[in-house]
Design a protein around this motif. Structure first.
Motif, short mmCIF file in Angstrom:
data_model
loop_
_atom_site.label_atom_id
_atom_site.label_comp_id
_atom_site.label_asym_id
_atom_site.label_seq_id
_atom_site.Cartn_x
_atom_site.Cartn_y
_atom_site.Cartn_z
N MET A 117 0.84 -1.21 0.00
CA MET A 117 0.00 0.00 0.00
C MET A 117 0.87 1.26 0.00
N ASP A 118 2.00 1.21 0.72
CA ASP A 118 2.95 2.34 0.68
C ASP A 118 3.50 2.54 -0.74
N ASN A 119 3.80 1.43 -1.41
CA ASN A 119 4.30 1.51 -2.79
C ASN A 119 3.23 2.10 -3.72
N ILE A 120 1.98 1.71 -3.50
CA ILE A 120 0.88 2.24 -4.30
C ILE A 120 0.73 3.74 -4.06
N LEU A 121 0.80 4.14 -2.81
CA LEU A 121 0.69 5.57 -2.48
C LEU A 121 1.83 6.38 -3.09
N ALA A 122 3.03 5.82 -3.06
CA ALA A 122 4.18 6.52 -3.66
C ALA A 122 4.01 6.64 -5.17
N LEU A 159 3.98 8.66 -16.67
CA LEU A 159 2.63 8.36 -16.18
C LEU A 159 2.30 6.88 -16.34
N ARG A 160 2.70 6.30 -17.47
CA ARG A 160 2.47 4.88 -17.71
C ARG A 160 3.22 4.03 -16.68
N ASP A 161 4.47 4.39 -16.40
CA ASP A 161 5.25 3.64 -15.42
C ASP A 161 4.64 3.73 -14.02
N SER A 162 4.17 4.91 -13.68
CA SER A 162 3.52 5.06 -12.35
C SER A 162 2.23 4.25 -12.28
N GLY A 163 1.45 4.29 -13.35
CA GLY A 163 0.21 3.51 -13.40
C GLY A 163 0.48 2.02 -13.32
N ARG A 164 1.49 1.58 -14.03
CA ARG A 164 1.83 0.15 -13.99
C ARG A 164 2.35 -0.26 -12.62
N ALA A 165 3.06 0.65 -11.95
CA ALA A 165 3.55 0.35 -10.60
C ALA A 165 2.38 0.12 -9.65
N VAL A 166 1.33 0.93 -9.81
CA VAL A 166 0.14 0.74 -8.99
C VAL A 166 -0.51 -0.60 -9.30
#
Length: 170
Positions: A117-122, A159-166
């Motif tokens: 969840m911390d990773n998702i928030l980041a 943005l794509r990388d952040s979305g994929r990380a989530v």
């Protein structure tokens, strides 16, 4: 019945519950059955609460995935149309995502899940920051088409990388 050695005469039968009244035997049987029923009910209730909690967590995790997909869709609509509505929709989806992740983090007991969840928030914060930078950039009308296209590719990759990380953490 049991057999017991009785001095000189040999064995004599001894009845285990022979001296107990029928009423007492029935009550004792009823109490034993009620205790067994209560224990089965408790185990069932406890198991149901565990399953319900897991279902809630899975459902909320699925909501996080949906929110990031909504944000990406609204982001694309903003790029195409340039309207404030899509900026607001994207911000709303990211805010819902962050709120859901924070609430879900409180429900997890396992440290690994809380870290996810911390990773998702980041990742959501990176997405939000990059999107805000992109909005400012696209509203600047003094940029050449070539520079605009090149910078849009950079923003899109981030943005794509952040979305994929989530999505990866869900």
């Amino acid at each position: 019945s049991w057999r017991r050695l009785d001095g000189a005469s040999g064995y004599r039968e001894v009845k285990m519950f022979g001296n107990i009244k029928l009423r007492t035997k029935i009550m004792a049987g009823f109490i034993v059955i009620m205790m067994l029923t209560a224990s089965v009910a408790y185990v069932g209730w406890d198991s149901l609460s565990v399953v319900t909690d897991r279902f809630y967590k899975v459902d909320e995790t699925d909501s996080i995935s949906k929110y990031i997909l909504q944000a990406r869709r609204h982001e694309k609509n903003f790029i195409i149309r340039g309207e404030q509505q899509w900026v607001d929709e994207t911000s709303s989806a990211i805010m819902k995502l962050k709120t859901t992740a924070e609430n879900l983090k409180k429900r997890f007991r396992d440290q690994k899940n809380a870290q996810q969840m911390d990773n998702i928030l980041a990742a959501a914060s990176r997405y939000e920051k990059t999107f805000a930078e992109m909005v400012i950039f696209l509203r600047n009308k003094d940029i050449s088409t070539e520079a605009r296209e090149q910078q849009l590719k950079v923003f899109d990759a981030s943005l794509r990388d952040s979305g994929r990380a989530v999505e990866r953490e869900c």
